[in-house]
Design a protein around this motif. Sequence first.
Motif, PDB file in Angstrom:
ATOM      1  N   VAL A   1       0.941  -1.021   0.131  1.00 34.72           N
ATOM      2  CA  VAL A   1      -0.014  -0.105  -0.086  1.00 34.72           C
ATOM      3  C   VAL A   1       0.857   1.132  -0.240  1.00 34.72           C
ATOM      4  CG1 VAL A   1      -1.827   1.268   1.305  1.00 34.72           C
ATOM      5  CG2 VAL A   1      -1.934  -1.191   1.178  1.00 34.72           C
ATOM      6  N   ASP A   2       1.798   1.210   0.853  1.00 33.74           N
ATOM      7  CA  ASP A   2       2.773   2.528   0.934  1.00 33.74           C
ATOM      8  C   ASP A   2       3.524   2.618  -0.406  1.00 33.74           C
ATOM      9  OD1 ASP A   2       2.729   4.146   3.513  1.00 33.74           O
ATOM     10  OD2 ASP A   2       2.610   2.210   4.298  1.00 33.74           O
ATOM     11  N   TYR A   3       3.976   1.474  -1.012  1.00 36.55           N
ATOM     12  CA  TYR A   3       4.793   1.420  -2.489  1.00 36.55           C
ATOM     13  C   TYR A   3       3.608   2.148  -3.414  1.00 36.55           C
ATOM     14  CZ  TYR A   3       6.431   0.043  -6.759  1.00 36.55           C
ATOM     15  OH  TYR A   3       6.959   0.123  -7.704  1.00 36.55           O
ATOM     16  N   ARG A   4       2.385   1.614  -3.282  1.00 37.05           N
ATOM     17  CA  ARG A   4       1.535   2.277  -4.468  1.00 37.05           C
ATOM     18  C   ARG A   4       1.281   3.629  -4.287  1.00 37.05           C
ATOM     19  NH1 ARG A   4      -2.672  -2.321  -3.004  1.00 37.05           N
ATOM     20  NH2 ARG A   4      -4.131  -0.703  -3.547  1.00 37.05           N
ATOM     21  N   ALA A   5       1.452   4.222  -2.884  1.00 37.25           N
ATOM     22  CA  ALA A   5       1.166   5.533  -2.541  1.00 37.25           C
ATOM     23  C   ALA A   5       2.296   6.514  -2.927  1.00 37.25           C
ATOM     24  CB  ALA A   5       0.728   5.833  -1.049  1.00 37.25           C
ATOM     25  N   GLY A   6       3.593   5.735  -2.751  1.00 42.61           N
ATOM     26  CA  GLY A   6       4.799   6.248  -3.215  1.00 42.61           C
ATOM     27  C   GLY A   6       4.799   6.486  -4.845  1.00 42.61           C
ATOM     28  N   LYS A   7       4.350   5.509  -5.595  1.00 44.74           N
ATOM     29  CA  LYS A   7       4.193   5.538  -6.970  1.00 44.74           C
ATOM     30  C   LYS A   7       3.392   6.878  -7.339  1.00 44.74           C
ATOM     31  CE  LYS A   7       7.060   2.806  -9.085  1.00 44.74           C
ATOM     32  NZ  LYS A   7       8.170   3.904  -8.530  1.00 44.74           N
ATOM     33  N   LEU A   8       2.181   6.747  -6.668  1.00 47.42           N
ATOM     34  CA  LEU A   8       1.215   7.970  -6.887  1.00 47.42           C
ATOM     35  C   LEU A   8       1.947   9.416  -6.859  1.00 47.42           C
ATOM     36  CD1 LEU A   8      -1.695   8.821  -7.492  1.00 47.42           C
ATOM     37  CD2 LEU A   8      -2.104   8.697  -5.135  1.00 47.42           C
ATOM     38  N   TYR A   9       2.750   9.439  -5.476  1.00 45.26           N
ATOM     39  CA  TYR A   9       3.313  10.678  -5.134  1.00 45.26           C
ATOM     40  C   TYR A   9       4.362  11.036  -6.437  1.00 45.26           C
ATOM     41  CZ  TYR A   9       5.261  14.356  -2.671  1.00 45.26           C
ATOM     42  OH  TYR A   9       5.977  15.337  -2.020  1.00 45.26           O
TER      43      TYR A   9
END
Lengths: 384, 384
Positions: free
Chosen positions: A358-366
Motif C-alpha cells: 500500500v505504501d509502495y503504491r502511494a509512493g508511485k502515486l506521489y
Amino acid sequence: MSKVGDEMQAVGMVVEFNPFHNGHAYYVQQAKKQTGADVAVAVMSGNFTQRGEPTIVDKWERTRAALANGVDLVVELPLYFACQPAHRFAAGALALLDQLQVPTVAFGAEHPQWDFKKFVRLAADFDQAALKQYNATYATQFNDQLAQQTGVSLKAPNDILAFAYNKAVLDHHYQMQLVPIQRVGSNYHDQVITGRIASASAIREAVDQHASFAEAVPGEMGAALRQLVSVPAWDDLYPLLRNQLIQAPLESLRQTYQMAEGLEFRLKAAAQQALGFDQFIHAIKTKRYTYAHLIRLCLYTTLQLTEEELAWHAAHPYIHILGFNRRGQEYLHQVKKQVNIPLFTKVSQQMRDHLYNVDYRAGKLYQTFTPVEQDLKHAPVIWQ
Amino acid sequence: MSKVGDEMQAVGMVVEFNPFHNGHAYYVQQAKKQTGADVAVAVMSGNFTQRGEPTIVDKWERTRAALANGVDLVVELPLYFACQPAHRFAAGALALLDQLQVPTVAFGAEHPQWDFKKFVRLAADFDQAALKQYNATYATQFNDQLAQQTGVSLKAPNDILAFAYNKAVLDHHYQMQLVPIQRVGSNYHDQVITGRIASASAIREAVDQHASFAEAVPGEMGAALRQLVSVPAWDDLYPLLRNQLIQAPLESLRQTYQMAEGLEFRLKAAAQQALGFDQFIHAIKTKRYTYAHLIRLCLYTTLQLTEEELAWHAAHPYIHILGFNRRGQEYLHQVKKQVNIPLFTKVSQQMRDHLYNVDYRAGKLYQTFTPVEQDLKHAPVIWQ
C-alpha cells in the motif's frame, strides 16, 4: 527520568513535518528537555498527510530536515494509519512507538492543561454506535456531549489528537507516559508568516505564492522547498481519480475503504461533470462528511484500496526506518530484539508486492510530483 | 444499380477519417459514381482508431468534414468493434451497414483486382486453432500459407481489410455487394505530404511538426486541425494507464479483455519503471504480439474493459447517428423501420449507464484532449 544502566531513554513524537519548520525544531528541543530523553524518535506520515493530501516535499526530504534539527530516528507511519481520522492515526502511531520501546510520548496541544484522560473516560459513556461512523455528524454530537459535561470545546486539531493519544493508551494499556507541550507562536490555521514561528499551512501558502518563507524554516528544509516548481496538490492527481471513478463499475467502487452508504454513486456522478478537483470536492460535500474525510476517500479510491486490504495491512504493521543519526542507530540496536513486527531499512521487491504494497503504491502515486523513486531499494537517510 | 420505385440506393463505407483528407473525398466520390448510389453512408470509428490510438480530432469534427465532402450519413462504429483486429472491425461495421439496409459497400484496396473471396475460402482450411489467437505469430503463419497457395502477399492494411469484409459477408450470409476501389496517390505509410493526395499518417505528422498540411485536406478539416495545440497521443493517457496498472491487483487486471497468458504481470512490471508511453510499449513488446495489439490492450486496460463486458456489448449493438444532411435524413427515414437494433441520435443518461456505456467512457477518456462533452445529450451534426 531514570536510566537503567547505560540504556538510552527515548521520547517519541508523532509528526507530519509538512514542511519541517522552526516550531517543529522548538518542539523537538522541548520534548527532549522536558522528558530528559537522550534520543528523539519521530513516527512521521509518509507522502500523504492525515487529511489525504500529498505532502509538500517527499518523506526523504522531511526526514533529512528532521535529523538535521534534533530528531535522532525517523520511522514511517504507514498510509493505512497516517491517512485516517485522529483516533486511528494516533492508535497506529502509538502502536509503533510501543514496539520501539518508547516510554514517553510528547505532543503539542493547544490546551496541555486539560485532563484528556478524564475526557476519554467520560466519552466511553457516549453513544458508541454513532462513534463507529466517524463522520461529521458524530464529531458534532461528541463535542456537544463533552461540552455539556466538562465545559470544554475539543475542536483544535492538536487537542483532538491529544485526546486520541490518551484514548489509545487507555484502550491498549500502553505503559507509555504522555507529555503535552504548549504549542507556541502561531495557530495551526494562520495563513501568513509573521516571524520565525509560523504555521505549516502559512509556509505552504508562502511557497505556493512564491513569497518569502526562509525565516520560518531551517536551512535544510528551505533548500528542499526552493527546488519546488509547484506545490503538490490534488489538482494534479484528479485526472487519475476521475478516470478511476468513470471507468470502474459501481460494484468495484463500492469495495473501496470508507465508501459508505451509496457514496460511490455520488462520486461517480460528480466525476462525469467536474473538470477540476475543487469543483469535484465541492460537488460531493455534504454535512455528513468533513472535507478531510472526503479527501481521504479520494485517496483510497485512487489507490483502489479496499476495506479488506486495509484490514489485512492494519493487522500486519511494520517499522520502516526512514533515517537516523548515530544516536538513533544506537537506540535501534538497543531495542531491536524487543520489536516483534518486521523492521527494515530498505524495501525489497518481495515487500513491495506484499507487506509494504500500500505504501509502495502511494509512493508511485506521489511520483506524479517527483522523479525520485520513493521506496524500492531506497536507502535510509544516514545523518552524520 | 436499379432503383425500386422512389427508393434511394445507398453505398456503405467503413472509415476512420483520421483526419478526413482529399483522398477520402475522392474515395467518397468514386464510391457513389462506381455504384450509382444516391446516398453515401459511412460507418466511422469514434474517438479511438483501430490501433487503439486517440484520433487527431474528435468524431464530431470528422463527421462535419465528411458531410461537407460528399458523405450523407455518418454513424459511429462502437469501440468494441472499432478498436479490434481487422476481422472484428470489419464484421462489426458490416453488421451495422446490413442493419441500415445498405446493398453495396465500397472500400479502398491496394490490390482491388485480387479475388478476396477465393482467399477467404482457402483460409477456411488453415489452422483454425491458431487463428483464434489473432496474434502476430498467427498473422505470419496465415500469410505464409496464403502465399504458398496463391502467390500473393496479404500485407497492405487495406488489402487485409478487404479480405476481412469478404470473410464477414461469407460468414454472415450478407446480401451486400462488395466493391473494391483502387487506392490512389499515396501509400498508407508515406510520411511526407507531396501533393493534394497524402496519407493520413503524413498529415498527422505534418500537424504534429507544425508543417503545412492545408493542400492535403478540405477546408472544414483544415480549420479543425489548425485549432489543435498538440496532436492527441498516448503519452497524455499514459499516467492513467500507469496508475491503473500500479493500483489494480493482478486478479483485476487479469479480467481485462485480451489480457492473455500472464500479460498482466508483464504490464504491471513495466509500469513500475516506465515513465513515458514509448518506454512502456517497448518494454512490453514481444514477437508474439503486434504493437497494434498491445496499444489496444492499453486502451482496454485504461477503460477497465473486461472480457465479459465486451461480450455483452458485442451482443447488444446499436446505431448511434453522428450526423447527416437532407439526403442522409431521408435515407434514414426510408430504412428505419427495418432496423431492428436501437437507433438513436442523442445519448440519454440511461444509455450512458447501459447500452452506450463503453463508448461513453471512451469519450470521457478522450476528453483528456478536448473540453467538448463527447456524448451525453450531444446533438448530431446536421449539415444543410
